[in-house]
Design an enzyme around this catalytic site. Structure first.
Site, PDB file in Angstrom:
ATOM      1  CB  CYS A  12      -1.008  -0.059   0.964  1.00  0.00           C
ATOM      2  SG  CYS A  12      -0.003   0.139   2.632  1.00  0.00           S
ATOM      3  CB  CYS A 105       0.108   4.915   7.950  1.00  0.00           C
ATOM      4  SG  CYS A 105      -1.468   4.997   6.845  1.00  0.00           S
ATOM      5  CG  HIS A 133      -2.091  -4.315  15.125  1.00  0.00           C
ATOM      6  ND1 HIS A 133      -1.415  -2.998  14.766  1.00  0.00           N
ATOM      7  CD2 HIS A 133      -1.885  -5.082  14.113  1.00  0.00           C
ATOM      8  CE1 HIS A 133      -0.895  -3.427  13.653  1.00  0.00           C
ATOM      9  NE2 HIS A 133      -1.143  -4.552  13.107  1.00  0.00           N
ATOM     10  CD  GLU A 135      -3.651   0.902  12.898  1.00  0.00           C
ATOM     11  OE1 GLU A 135      -4.854   1.332  12.999  1.00  0.00           O
ATOM     12  OE2 GLU A 135      -3.146   0.286  11.916  1.00  0.00           O
TER      13      GLU A 135
END
Length: 295
Positions: A12, A105, A133, A135
């Site tokens: 991505c 990101c 996780h 993130e």
């Protein structure tokens, strides 16, 4: 055998940006000669990490910073991984005087900013995602008043207080179909929950593409690190549709028995999977099975 790729797969833009940033830092550091660190896994793929280590980066563990096993200074540079990191780690890095390059990101940053802004308004956060996780840990470290749920069923068991204003936030790689179920339920039953969805568009495109592929091919190979959230979700989505779905990290994990007596195989890959691994797997399949029908 027909080999068919998913319409959307592989790196991505967030992962591409993180890898490109590392390459830029390597060129810049040819002059300054600072010690180069990546904070945690730059992206969830061991091949990518190994490549960066071969190019001179050292992977820095957050726990080593927190426990003061590692002391950074102005002769060091640190790249913050694509998943971001915690508020406390940002403070440690800032105080250290090291050179910082933030590859977080943009979608992660938007969710983090939304959490801060909505909490400042007095809202309580309902966060949908995997609490373990990196993130999610990083985003939630900027908050104070939140609940984490991992599924539609958990949301149904969540006790919504009619006297409290809520904001619903999501992990960027959360399954969008499950999110839609939660969203629809909220719109039908509550007027005190605002919804802020920044699920990565690339994640959703890849999820939809694997759904289509799983219906069209007899077997599906999902290529991605087994620690990668988006790769695991691609596997789960495919497996629900097509029993012959397999998640592998590299070509040596591909079992030829999976592909015996079938005429078509689909290949997709997680957002952190390098193109070279996908090509190796395609070559391996062609080398072991006739491809009379072409691609």
């Amino acid at each position: 055998m027909i080999i068919k790729r998913a319409e959307k797969m592989g790196f991505c833009f967030g992962v591409s940006g993180a890898v490109d940033l590392c390459e830029e830092v390597i060129k810049k550091n040819n002059i300054s000669k600072k010690k180069m660190y990546i904070l945690g896994m730059l992206v969830h793929n061991k091949v990518v990490i190994k490549d960066m280590e071969d190019k001179g980066f050292e992977v820095l563990k957050e726990e080593d910073l927190l426990s003061h096993k590692i002391h950074l200074g102005e002769n060091d540079l640190v790249i913050i991984r694509a998943h971001g990191t915690t508020k406390e780690i940002y403070k440690i890095l800032d105080k250290s005087g090291c050179e910082i390059f933030d590859a977080t990101c943009v979608f992660v940053k938007r969710i983090r900013n939304a959490l801060i802004e909505t909490e400042n308004k007095g809202n309580k956060i309902i966060f949908v995602g995997d609490k373990n996780h990196p993130e999610v840990k990083g985003i939630l470290s900027f908050g104070n008043n939140f609940e984490v749920i991992a599924s539609f069923e958990e949301f149904l068991n969540f006790k919504v207080d009619s006297n409290v204003n809520y904001t619903l936030l999501t992990q960027t790689t959360f399954n969008k179909e499950v999110f839609f179920k939660i969203k629809d339920y909220i719109l039908e039953n509550y007027n005190n929950i605002e919804i802020f969805s920044k699920i990565c568009g690339a994640t959703y495109e890849r999820q939809r593409a694997v759904e289509k592929l799983a219906k069209e091919c007899e077997a599906i190979i999902i290529v991605g690190d087994k620690k990668s959230s988006n790769s695991k979700k691609l596997y789960e989505i495919s497996k629900e549709i097509n029993e012959k779905s397999y998640l592998i990290e590299e070509v040596d994990q591909l079992n030829v028995d999976w592909l015996k007596n079938i005429s078509s195989v689909g290949i997709t890959a997680g957002a952190s999977t390098p193109e070279k691994i996908i090509i190796e797997i395609e070559k391996f399949i062609r080398g072991n099975f006739d491809d009379k029908h072409g691609l």
